[in-house]
Design a protein around this motif. Structure first.
Motif, PDB file in Angstrom:
ATOM      1  N   GLU A 184      -6.899   0.728  -1.143  1.00  0.00           N
ATOM      2  CA  GLU A 184      -6.538   0.708  -2.793  1.00  0.00           C
ATOM      3  C   GLU A 184      -5.531   0.286  -1.985  1.00  0.00           C
ATOM      4  O   GLU A 184      -4.776   0.535  -1.384  1.00  0.00           O
ATOM      5  CB  GLU A 184      -6.378   1.476  -3.201  1.00  0.00           C
ATOM      6  CG  GLU A 184      -7.867   2.133  -3.822  1.00  0.00           C
ATOM      7  CD  GLU A 184      -8.098   4.026  -4.396  1.00  0.00           C
ATOM      8  OE1 GLU A 184      -6.540   3.742  -4.555  1.00  0.00           O
ATOM      9  OE2 GLU A 184      -8.714   4.181  -5.072  1.00  0.00           O
ATOM     10  N   ASP A 185      -5.086  -1.139  -3.003  1.00  0.00           N
ATOM     11  CA  ASP A 185      -3.230  -1.571  -2.748  1.00  0.00           C
ATOM     12  C   ASP A 185      -2.215  -0.965  -3.463  1.00  0.00           C
ATOM     13  O   ASP A 185      -2.691   0.388  -3.760  1.00  0.00           O
ATOM     14  CB  ASP A 185      -3.016  -3.114  -3.461  1.00  0.00           C
ATOM     15  CG  ASP A 185      -3.630  -2.902  -4.126  1.00  0.00           C
ATOM     16  OD1 ASP A 185      -3.588  -2.032  -5.188  1.00  0.00           O
ATOM     17  OD2 ASP A 185      -3.490  -4.228  -5.034  1.00  0.00           O
ATOM     18  N   GLU A 186      -1.381  -1.301  -3.702  1.00  0.00           N
ATOM     19  CA  GLU A 186      -0.133   0.400  -4.059  1.00  0.00           C
ATOM     20  C   GLU A 186      -0.589   0.138  -6.206  1.00  0.00           C
ATOM     21  O   GLU A 186       0.056   1.111  -6.359  1.00  0.00           O
ATOM     22  CB  GLU A 186       1.075  -1.268  -4.318  1.00  0.00           C
ATOM     23  CG  GLU A 186       1.926  -2.166  -4.670  1.00  0.00           C
ATOM     24  CD  GLU A 186       3.157  -2.517  -4.075  1.00  0.00           C
ATOM     25  OE1 GLU A 186       3.749  -1.706  -3.602  1.00  0.00           O
ATOM     26  OE2 GLU A 186       3.115  -3.840  -4.097  1.00  0.00           O
ATOM     27  N   ASP A 187      -1.239  -0.478  -6.247  1.00  0.00           N
ATOM     28  CA  ASP A 187      -1.380  -0.209  -7.894  1.00  0.00           C
ATOM     29  C   ASP A 187      -3.056  -0.122  -8.012  1.00  0.00           C
ATOM     30  O   ASP A 187      -2.937   0.171  -9.423  1.00  0.00           O
ATOM     31  CB  ASP A 187      -1.681  -1.827  -8.569  1.00  0.00           C
ATOM     32  CG  ASP A 187      -0.322  -2.403  -8.569  1.00  0.00           C
ATOM     33  OD1 ASP A 187       0.360  -2.007  -8.190  1.00  0.00           O
ATOM     34  OD2 ASP A 187       0.014  -3.899  -8.548  1.00  0.00           O
ATOM     35  N   GLY A 188      -3.559   0.732  -6.648  1.00  0.00           N
ATOM     36  CA  GLY A 188      -5.091   1.874  -7.299  1.00  0.00           C
ATOM     37  C   GLY A 188      -5.718   0.482  -6.857  1.00  0.00           C
ATOM     38  O   GLY A 188      -6.862   0.467  -7.181  1.00  0.00           O
ATOM     39  N   GLU A 189      -5.574  -0.593  -6.887  1.00  0.00           N
ATOM     40  CA  GLU A 189      -6.371  -1.532  -6.934  1.00  0.00           C
ATOM     41  C   GLU A 189      -7.206  -1.515  -5.827  1.00  0.00           C
ATOM     42  O   GLU A 189      -7.095  -1.593  -3.846  1.00  0.00           O
ATOM     43  CB  GLU A 189      -6.268  -3.333  -7.199  1.00  0.00           C
ATOM     44  CG  GLU A 189      -5.946  -2.824  -9.097  1.00  0.00           C
ATOM     45  CD  GLU A 189      -4.945  -4.127  -9.449  1.00  0.00           C
ATOM     46  OE1 GLU A 189      -4.483  -4.905  -9.990  1.00  0.00           O
ATOM     47  OE2 GLU A 189      -4.547  -4.493  -8.428  1.00  0.00           O
ATOM     48  N   ASP A 190      -8.618  -1.770  -5.746  1.00  0.00           N
ATOM     49  CA  ASP A 190     -10.041  -1.968  -4.482  1.00  0.00           C
ATOM     50  C   ASP A 190      -9.967  -3.019  -3.661  1.00  0.00           C
ATOM     51  O   ASP A 190      -9.917  -3.581  -4.280  1.00  0.00           O
ATOM     52  CB  ASP A 190     -11.160  -1.773  -5.070  1.00  0.00           C
ATOM     53  CG  ASP A 190     -11.230   0.149  -5.243  1.00  0.00           C
ATOM     54  OD1 ASP A 190     -10.877   1.189  -4.870  1.00  0.00           O
ATOM     55  OD2 ASP A 190     -11.507  -0.196  -6.587  1.00  0.00           O
ATOM     56  N   HIS A 207     -12.219  -0.672   3.475  1.00  0.00           N
ATOM     57  CA  HIS A 207     -11.691  -0.358   1.890  1.00  0.00           C
ATOM     58  C   HIS A 207     -10.901   0.278   2.103  1.00  0.00           C
ATOM     59  O   HIS A 207     -10.585   0.995   2.645  1.00  0.00           O
ATOM     60  CB  HIS A 207     -13.068   0.390   0.731  1.00  0.00           C
ATOM     61  CG  HIS A 207     -13.168   0.782  -0.363  1.00  0.00           C
ATOM     62  ND1 HIS A 207     -12.619   1.992  -0.281  1.00  0.00           N
ATOM     63  CD2 HIS A 207     -12.615   0.635  -1.513  1.00  0.00           C
ATOM     64  CE1 HIS A 207     -11.625   2.408  -1.817  1.00  0.00           C
ATOM     65  NE2 HIS A 207     -11.718   1.784  -1.762  1.00  0.00           N
ATOM     66  N   VAL A 213       0.281  -1.205   0.187  1.00  0.00           N
ATOM     67  CA  VAL A 213       0.093   0.051  -0.141  1.00  0.00           C
ATOM     68  C   VAL A 213       0.493   1.130  -0.283  1.00  0.00           C
ATOM     69  O   VAL A 213       2.358   1.321  -0.127  1.00  0.00           O
ATOM     70  CB  VAL A 213      -0.968   0.204   1.170  1.00  0.00           C
ATOM     71  CG1 VAL A 213      -2.275  -1.099   1.140  1.00  0.00           C
ATOM     72  CG2 VAL A 213      -0.408  -0.101   2.689  1.00  0.00           C
ATOM     73  N   SER A 225      -7.224   6.310   4.850  1.00  0.00           N
ATOM     74  CA  SER A 225      -7.667   4.904   3.977  1.00  0.00           C
ATOM     75  C   SER A 225      -8.110   3.937   6.128  1.00  0.00           C
ATOM     76  O   SER A 225      -9.112   3.924   6.072  1.00  0.00           O
ATOM     77  CB  SER A 225      -7.490   4.762   2.789  1.00  0.00           C
ATOM     78  OG  SER A 225      -8.090   4.218   1.748  1.00  0.00           O
TER      79      SER A 225
END
Length: 278
Positions: free
Chosen positions: A236-242, A234, A200, A215
């Motif tokens: 987001e991970d480091e790739d911006g995925e939820d 909720h 993250v 977050s």
């Protein structure tokens, strides 16, 4: 836990990073002690006092009476450690005098291996009471939160099958980092023997920025207030995925402190010092 660390540090033109180097700790720890988030270990408090050139009771204005009572208990019967109340009263003034290294060993339902955390004595006193007095009927969900040196941890008390508080002498040191997995967010789910790990980015803003909670700061806030079984956390991970985690299925959540409270940049400290000195 009021103290005069920041005022004296700025008066002497010293940054948090420089003060941390002088007393042998991290900038993040100086920040936490300075803002009263945690009490300073007695050894650290003494080093801070020496480095800033003032007596301990000046650096920690509310410590005089607590130190007196603490010393009195030691003199009355040096064979035993002071009472929990004596430690707690001194901790409220900003100084942690318990020299022991505390380790919290827990086991979650559905997991074969125990999880180990090195915690501050004040956290041990607080967690002992919270775990002993657990009453799930008080609300829909019950999470207990605590900080280690590196992480913020939330444990679902309904998933806590075993808890053991261990201590060693002050010379002992228990590693809190557990390899690459400690570099990101780690989530243990109920009934799943393997934890989930996520890379993250640090939360935006700062803990004091009301317009940007971040977050994970938002997640921990709701854990400490009110959480329903069906709520979903909720981020987001480091790739911006939820990523969504269902509260009722979350047994434990570990988040590095650098994610929640990124360290102050040296440039910002220089600006702060320049402002004070101008």
């Amino acid at each position: 836990m009021n103290n005069k660390i920041k005022a004296l540090r700025l008066k002497n033109g010293i940054s948090q990073r420089e003060l941390a180097k002088r007393v042998g700790t991290s900038q993040q720890q100086i920040q936490r002690v300075e803002t009263g988030q945690v009490a300073a270990r007695l050894e650290l408090a003494t080093k801070l006092s020496h480095s800033l050139g003032v007596p301990l009771t000046v650096l920690f204005p509310n410590s005089k009476n607590a130190l007196g009572k603490f010393s009195k208990e030691i003199k009355e019967d040096p064979r035993y450690l002071p009472s929990t109340k004596a430690y707690a009263d001194l901790e409220q003034s900003g100084i942690e005098a318990d020299p022991r290294v505390w380790t919290m060993l827990i086991r979650l339902r559905g997991h074969q291996k125990a999880v180990k955390f090195e915690i501050e004595p004040a956290e041990r006193r607080r967690l002992f009471q919270l775990i002993q007095d657990e009453n799930p009927a008080d609300r829909a969900m019950s999470f207990v939160l605590f900080d280690t040196e590196d992480e913020r941890v939330a444990v679902n008390l309904r998933e806590l099958a075993y808890c053991h508080f261990l201590f060693d002498g002050p010379e002992a040191s228990v590693a809190t980092k557990q390899g690459p997995i400690a570099k990101g967010v780690v989530a243990y789910l109920s009934g799943d023997s393997r934890p989930l790990a996520f890379g993250v980015e640090p939360d935006g803003g700062s803990p004091d920025d009301e317009d940007d909670e971040g977050s994970f700061r938002n997640i921990f806030f709701h854990m400490e207030t009110h959480v329903e079984e069906h709520d979903r956390f909720h981020f987001e991970d480091e790739d911006g995925e939820d990523v969504f985690l269902r509260a009722g299925d979350l047994a434990l959540l570990k988040v590095p402190l650098w994610v929640i409270s990124p360290e102050t940049e040296e440039a910002e400290e220089v600006d702060e010092l320049a402002t004070i000195n101008s």
